[in-house]
Design a protein around this motif. Structure first.
Motif, PDB file in Angstrom:
ATOM      1  N   ARG A 146      21.335  39.122  13.791  1.00 45.53           N
ATOM      2  CA  ARG A 146      20.052  39.761  13.497  1.00 45.53           C
ATOM      3  C   ARG A 146      18.890  38.785  13.682  1.00 45.53           C
ATOM      4  NH1 ARG A 146      21.574  42.397   7.596  1.00 45.53           N
ATOM      5  NH2 ARG A 146      23.494  43.471   8.190  1.00 45.53           N
ATOM      6  N   VAL A 147      18.964  37.958  14.693  1.00 50.39           N
ATOM      7  CA  VAL A 147      17.903  36.987  14.945  1.00 50.39           C
ATOM      8  C   VAL A 147      17.312  37.218  16.333  1.00 50.39           C
ATOM      9  CG1 VAL A 147      18.906  35.228  13.449  1.00 50.39           C
ATOM     10  CG2 VAL A 147      19.480  35.230  15.893  1.00 50.39           C
ATOM     11  N   THR A 148      16.112  36.700  16.513  1.00 48.49           N
ATOM     12  CA  THR A 148      15.450  36.733  17.805  1.00 48.49           C
ATOM     13  C   THR A 148      15.826  35.486  18.589  1.00 48.49           C
ATOM     14  OG1 THR A 148      13.574  37.948  16.888  1.00 48.49           O
ATOM     15  CG2 THR A 148      13.219  36.792  18.983  1.00 48.49           C
ATOM     16  N   LEU A 149      16.259  35.675  19.823  1.00 45.34           N
ATOM     17  CA  LEU A 149      16.502  34.549  20.725  1.00 45.34           C
ATOM     18  C   LEU A 149      15.167  34.187  21.358  1.00 45.34           C
ATOM     19  CD1 LEU A 149      18.502  32.615  22.106  1.00 45.34           C
ATOM     20  CD2 LEU A 149      18.914  34.389  23.816  1.00 45.34           C
ATOM     21  N   CYS A 150      14.592  33.084  20.893  1.00 44.62           N
ATOM     22  CA  CYS A 150      13.213  32.743  21.271  1.00 44.62           C
ATOM     23  C   CYS A 150      13.136  31.874  22.515  1.00 44.62           C
ATOM     24  CB  CYS A 150      12.530  32.011  20.114  1.00 44.62           C
ATOM     25  SG  CYS A 150      12.252  33.058  18.691  1.00 44.62           S
ATOM     26  N   GLY A 151      14.167  31.855  23.299  1.00 46.52           N
ATOM     27  CA  GLY A 151      14.177  31.017  24.487  1.00 46.52           C
ATOM     28  C   GLY A 151      15.054  29.806  24.281  1.00 46.52           C
ATOM     29  N   GLY A 152      14.950  28.873  25.187  1.00 42.93           N
ATOM     30  CA  GLY A 152      15.775  27.677  25.111  1.00 42.93           C
ATOM     31  C   GLY A 152      15.504  26.791  26.305  1.00 42.93           C
ATOM     32  N   GLU A 153      16.377  25.823  26.486  1.00 42.97           N
ATOM     33  CA  GLU A 153      16.195  24.847  27.546  1.00 42.97           C
ATOM     34  C   GLU A 153      17.533  24.548  28.197  1.00 42.97           C
ATOM     35  OE1 GLU A 153      14.587  21.727  29.989  1.00 42.97           O
ATOM     36  OE2 GLU A 153      13.716  23.468  28.985  1.00 42.97           O
ATOM     37  N   THR A 154      17.557  24.508  29.519  1.00 43.34           N
ATOM     38  CA  THR A 154      18.725  24.075  30.271  1.00 43.34           C
ATOM     39  C   THR A 154      18.337  22.852  31.095  1.00 43.34           C
ATOM     40  OG1 THR A 154      19.639  26.306  30.400  1.00 43.34           O
ATOM     41  CG2 THR A 154      20.451  24.691  31.989  1.00 43.34           C
ATOM     42  N   ALA A 155      19.069  21.763  30.889  1.00 43.93           N
ATOM     43  CA  ALA A 155      18.781  20.528  31.612  1.00 43.93           C
ATOM     44  C   ALA A 155      19.954  20.183  32.515  1.00 43.93           C
ATOM     45  CB  ALA A 155      18.525  19.386  30.633  1.00 43.93           C
ATOM     46  N   THR A 156      19.672  19.910  33.781  1.00 46.47           N
ATOM     47  CA  THR A 156      20.691  19.449  34.715  1.00 46.47           C
ATOM     48  C   THR A 156      20.595  17.933  34.811  1.00 46.47           C
ATOM     49  OG1 THR A 156      20.515  21.512  35.961  1.00 46.47           O
ATOM     50  CG2 THR A 156      21.582  19.645  37.061  1.00 46.47           C
ATOM     51  N   LEU A 157      21.639  17.251  34.317  1.00 47.90           N
ATOM     52  CA  LEU A 157      21.602  15.793  34.159  1.00 47.90           C
ATOM     53  C   LEU A 157      22.861  15.166  34.756  1.00 47.90           C
ATOM     54  CD1 LEU A 157      20.505  15.873  30.412  1.00 47.90           C
ATOM     55  CD2 LEU A 157      19.006  15.443  32.370  1.00 47.90           C
ATOM     56  N   PRO A 158      22.987  15.141  36.083  1.00 44.31           N
ATOM     57  CA  PRO A 158      24.228  14.658  36.705  1.00 44.31           C
ATOM     58  C   PRO A 158      24.543  13.192  36.414  1.00 44.31           C
ATOM     59  CG  PRO A 158      22.482  14.942  38.334  1.00 44.31           C
ATOM     60  CD  PRO A 158      21.981  15.569  37.069  1.00 44.31           C
ATOM     61  N   ASP A 159      23.534  12.383  36.129  1.00 45.74           N
ATOM     62  CA  ASP A 159      23.778  10.971  35.864  1.00 45.74           C
ATOM     63  C   ASP A 159      24.110  10.688  34.403  1.00 45.74           C
ATOM     64  OD1 ASP A 159      23.260  10.322  38.514  1.00 45.74           O
ATOM     65  OD2 ASP A 159      21.098  10.157  38.144  1.00 45.74           O
ATOM     66  N   MET A 160      23.888  11.673  33.539  1.00 46.53           N
ATOM     67  CA  MET A 160      24.091  11.460  32.107  1.00 46.53           C
ATOM     68  C   MET A 160      25.217  12.293  31.521  1.00 46.53           C
ATOM     69  SD  MET A 160      20.134  11.392  30.780  1.00 46.53           S
ATOM     70  CE  MET A 160      20.658  11.307  29.060  1.00 46.53           C
ATOM     71  N   VAL A 161      25.422  13.495  32.054  1.00 49.99           N
ATOM     72  CA  VAL A 161      26.347  14.453  31.459  1.00 49.99           C
ATOM     73  C   VAL A 161      27.488  14.729  32.434  1.00 49.99           C
ATOM     74  CG1 VAL A 161      26.582  16.802  30.576  1.00 49.99           C
ATOM     75  CG2 VAL A 161      24.493  15.508  30.118  1.00 49.99           C
ATOM     76  N   LYS A 162      28.722  14.618  31.961  1.00 56.32           N
ATOM     77  CA  LYS A 162      29.888  14.868  32.801  1.00 56.32           C
ATOM     78  C   LYS A 162      30.450  16.264  32.613  1.00 56.32           C
ATOM     79  CE  LYS A 162      29.320  10.779  34.287  1.00 56.32           C
ATOM     80  NZ  LYS A 162      28.554  10.641  35.560  1.00 56.32           N
ATOM     81  N   GLU A 163      30.228  16.869  31.434  1.00 60.28           N
ATOM     82  CA  GLU A 163      30.661  18.234  31.174  1.00 60.28           C
ATOM     83  C   GLU A 163      29.551  18.962  30.439  1.00 60.28           C
ATOM     84  OE1 GLU A 163      34.571  19.265  29.888  1.00 60.28           O
ATOM     85  OE2 GLU A 163      35.296  17.230  30.150  1.00 60.28           O
TER      86      GLU A 163
END
Length: 342
Positions: free
Chosen positions: A91-108
């Motif tokens: 029962r909450v509003t999804l107020c948006g979000g952020e997607t970051a593509t970080l190939p040098d920092m994140v492996k999964e």
């Protein structure tokens, strides 16, 4: 805050805002292996809104953050569907979000979120009204392993040499629904011998969102609605049983202890994990929820009526124990005792 589950912020004369943040954790590694992300958005929302409930707050809004090594439209679409379904349930509003593509920092892929709620000033559940030795603990069933203990889950699966795509060697109970790989939600598929759940699907089943019926209980009790099983003063505290298992009960007050006399039934996948991993009771109950995903502390006078009210909405809910002033959690039948939050 309320036992460390959520932070509280003064907001005007009559309200407090509640804020918390959490993520899905290493459960995402199983999701990545199976390419099954239909439930992890629900995990992310649940881990946050369930914590808000513990201070007596009504969840209002949610934002997510996804970090990924590379864009994957199919995965992102699956996450989006899961988040929308979860926000509807919470029962909450999804107020948006952020997607970051970080190939040098994140492996999964990694996923976390933040939830906002509110509670009337003076109504926050912070342990002030607890009466050690008189109040009663009510346990509400989990939907499975939820989102904690997955480093241990993955280790046991590795040692046992079990593939996530193998058919589950244990049956799911009749009260649970499961999110199948590919998206559909089905009830008790283990009874269909031609469409058995896989081990991966069992351990990826999403965390239960307890907003319904907990917010309805809080509202009914606060407003004295007809049919309310208790008054607001009868509700003394709430606990989201996450990482740390039963030691989460020790987060509300240092002088508050619990004697668990009738633990809820342990889900079959946890029995299997314990057997395959040769894990002690003490380790299991401080790592996993062991069948109790949420708990409510109630006055003894209101416990029976409120438990019946909750059980009519979440089957299997029942009184599991009572409080004392020991500052410890004890399960005598299992030889378990904890003296601090893990």
């Amino acid at each position: 805050g309320g036992g460390g589950f959520s932070g509280l912020i003064e907001f005007g004369d009559d309200a407090l805002l509640a804020l918390c943040t959490d993520g899905v954790g290493s459960k995402l590694m199983l999701a990545a292996e199976m390419r099954a992300y239909e439930g992890v958005g629900m995990d992310c929302v649940a881990m946050n809104v369930n914590d808000l409930l513990c201070v007596g707050a009504e969840p209002l809004a949610f934002v997510d953050y996804v970090a990924t090594p590379r864009p994957d439209p199919e995965v992102h679409a699956s996450l989006g569907r899961s988040l929308r379904r979860a926000c509807d349930a919470a029962r909450v509003t999804l107020c948006g979000g952020e997607t970051a593509t970080l190939p040098d920092m994140v492996k999964e892929l990694d996923m976390s979120g933040t939830a906002l709620g509110w509670v009337r000033r003076g109504d926050q559940l912070d342990g002030r009204r607890v009466e050690p030795g008189r109040d009663v603990l009510v346990g509400i069933p989990s939907s499975g392993t939820h989102s904690n203990g997955y480093s241990l889950v993955r280790k046991v699966l590795e040692v046992a040499g079990v593939s996530l795509t193998e058919s589950s060697p244990f049956e799911a109970d009749e009260h649970r629904s499961f999110v199948r790989a590919g998206g559909p939600i089905v009830r008790n598929p283990s009874m269909d011998q031609e469409n058995l759940l896989t081990i991966g699907e069992v351990f990826l089943n999403p965390t239960h969102i307890y907003v319904d019926p907990i917010v309805s209980l809080l509202d009914a009790a606060r407003e004295g609605q007809p049919g309310a099983p208790c008054s607001y003063s009868d509700i003394k505290g709430m606990f989201h049983i996450t990482g740390g298992g039963l030691t989460n009960l020790l987060r509300l007050r240092k002088d508050l202890g619990f004697r668990i006399r009738e633990p809820l039934p342990v889900p079959p996948e946890m029995v299997w994990l314990q057997s395959k991993g040769k894990i002690t009771n003490a380790e299991m109950y401080r790592t996993f929820n062991m069948g109790m995903g949420f708990a409510i502390l109630l006055s003894a006078e209101s416990a029976n009526a409120t438990t019946q009210w909750l059980a009519s909405r979440i089957p299997g809910t029942r009184i599991v124990g009572e409080t004392d002033s020991s500052g410890r959690v004890t399960v005598e039948s299992l030889g378990i005792e904890y003296g601090e939050y893990a």
